[in-house]
Write an enzyme that holds these catalytic residues in place. Structure first.
Site, PDB file in Angstrom:
ATOM      1  N   SER A 230       0.650   0.922  -2.317  1.00 46.05           N
ATOM      2  CA  SER A 230       2.098   0.980  -2.114  1.00 46.05           C
ATOM      3  C   SER A 230       2.422   0.440  -0.735  1.00 46.05           C
ATOM      4  O   SER A 230       1.594   0.523   0.190  1.00 46.05           O
ATOM      5  CB  SER A 230       2.590   2.425  -2.219  1.00 46.05           C
ATOM      6  OG  SER A 230       3.922   2.542  -1.760  1.00 46.05           O
TER       7      SER A 230
ATOM      8  N   TYR B  62       2.075  11.202   0.298  1.00 49.93           N
ATOM      9  CA  TYR B  62       1.903   9.953  -0.453  1.00 49.93           C
ATOM     10  C   TYR B  62       1.515   8.817   0.482  1.00 49.93           C
ATOM     11  O   TYR B  62       0.598   8.039   0.191  1.00 49.93           O
ATOM     12  CB  TYR B  62       3.199   9.635  -1.194  1.00 49.93           C
ATOM     13  CG  TYR B  62       3.098   8.463  -2.148  1.00 49.93           C
ATOM     14  CD1 TYR B  62       2.449   8.590  -3.367  1.00 49.93           C
ATOM     15  CD2 TYR B  62       3.663   7.228  -1.826  1.00 49.93           C
ATOM     16  CE1 TYR B  62       2.357   7.531  -4.245  1.00 49.93           C
ATOM     17  CE2 TYR B  62       3.579   6.160  -2.705  1.00 49.93           C
ATOM     18  CZ  TYR B  62       2.933   6.313  -3.910  1.00 49.93           C
ATOM     19  OH  TYR B  62       2.839   5.247  -4.778  1.00 49.93           O
TER      20      TYR B  62
END
Length: 235
Positions: free
Chosen positions: A143, A159
């Site tokens: 990501s 995350y």
């Protein structure tokens, strides 16, 4: 044992980006192993693809369980004798709207277990199959939140750290492998899926296309890099 047909495995392959990756790899002529932790959902997904005459099979892989991953590697070796492409796609987003040091530590621990240690143990278990034939392509679905620059902004701490660590794993393993084995990370963008939500602008198919080109790069291709839409981006 297979000599001329390449074999690929996708974790979290029963839905979203993973399902689309399995489908597109099969359309490209790969024998594809759809891996997920729920056998019922996995077999349902495989059946859908087989109805389209695609060469897809199922293997149970719980990326939170080292023994599950190790057993899957044994099964793949017994069934095919090789693995050419590994896509570490399975992941979670468990954020609470709190600062990293204020959130329940179990959120960080569970996120790291799935998003970092899962891919680590998959690489560790499956790379011997690639080393045996001197060829392999490993793709870690990361990501943009895993970039160093994003560590300067609050929010999504668990995350972000998990993807930052995954990017680091990508680069470190790239420095260690021998033969024609490539490992790279990809930011697929914000994708409409169970994790991304319905308002996300990208489809699973668009995300899959941004990932799949790395599955077939030649020996001169990149290694240990981070990509978005086929272009190298900063860590």
């Amino acid at each position: 044992m297979l000599k001329d047909i390449k074999v690929a495995l996708v974790t979290g392959g029963n839905r979203g980006i993973g399902f689309e990756l399995v489908k597109q790899l099969a359309l490209k002529g790969f024998k594809v192993i759809l891996a997920c932790r729920d056998p019922e959902k996995g077999h349902e997904a495989v059946q859908k693809l087989k109805e389209s005459k695609l060469d897809v099979s199922f293997v149970e892989v719980d990326v939170n369980n080292q023994d599950s991953i190790h057993q899957a590697a044994i099964t793949v070796n017994e069934r095919y004798g090789r693995l050419d492409v590994l896509i570490n796609n399975a992941g979670v987003y468990l954020e609470e709207n709190k600062k990293l040091v204020a959130m329940d530590p179990s959120i960080l621990e569970r996120t790291m277990t799935t998003n970092f240690f899962g891919p680590y143990h998959c690489v560790r278990s499956f790379i011997p199959l690639m080393e045996k034939q001197g060829y392999g392509r490993i793709i870690n679905v990361s990501s943009e939140y895993g970039a160093m620059s994003d560590m300067s902004y609050p929010g999504e701490g668990a995350y972000k750290l998990s993807k930052f660590a995954l990017n680091g794993l990508t680069r470190l393993v790239a420095s260690e492998v021998n033969g024609d084995i490539k490992i790279n990370a990809v930011d697929p963008g914000w994708v409409s899926s169970d994790m991304g939500g319905p308002s996300a602008p990208r489809t699973p198919k668009q995300a899959a296309e941004s990932i799949l080109w790395l599955a077939t790069i030649g020996p001169e291709g990149p290694n240990g890099e981070f990509f978005r839409d086929g272009k190298s981006i900063d860590w």
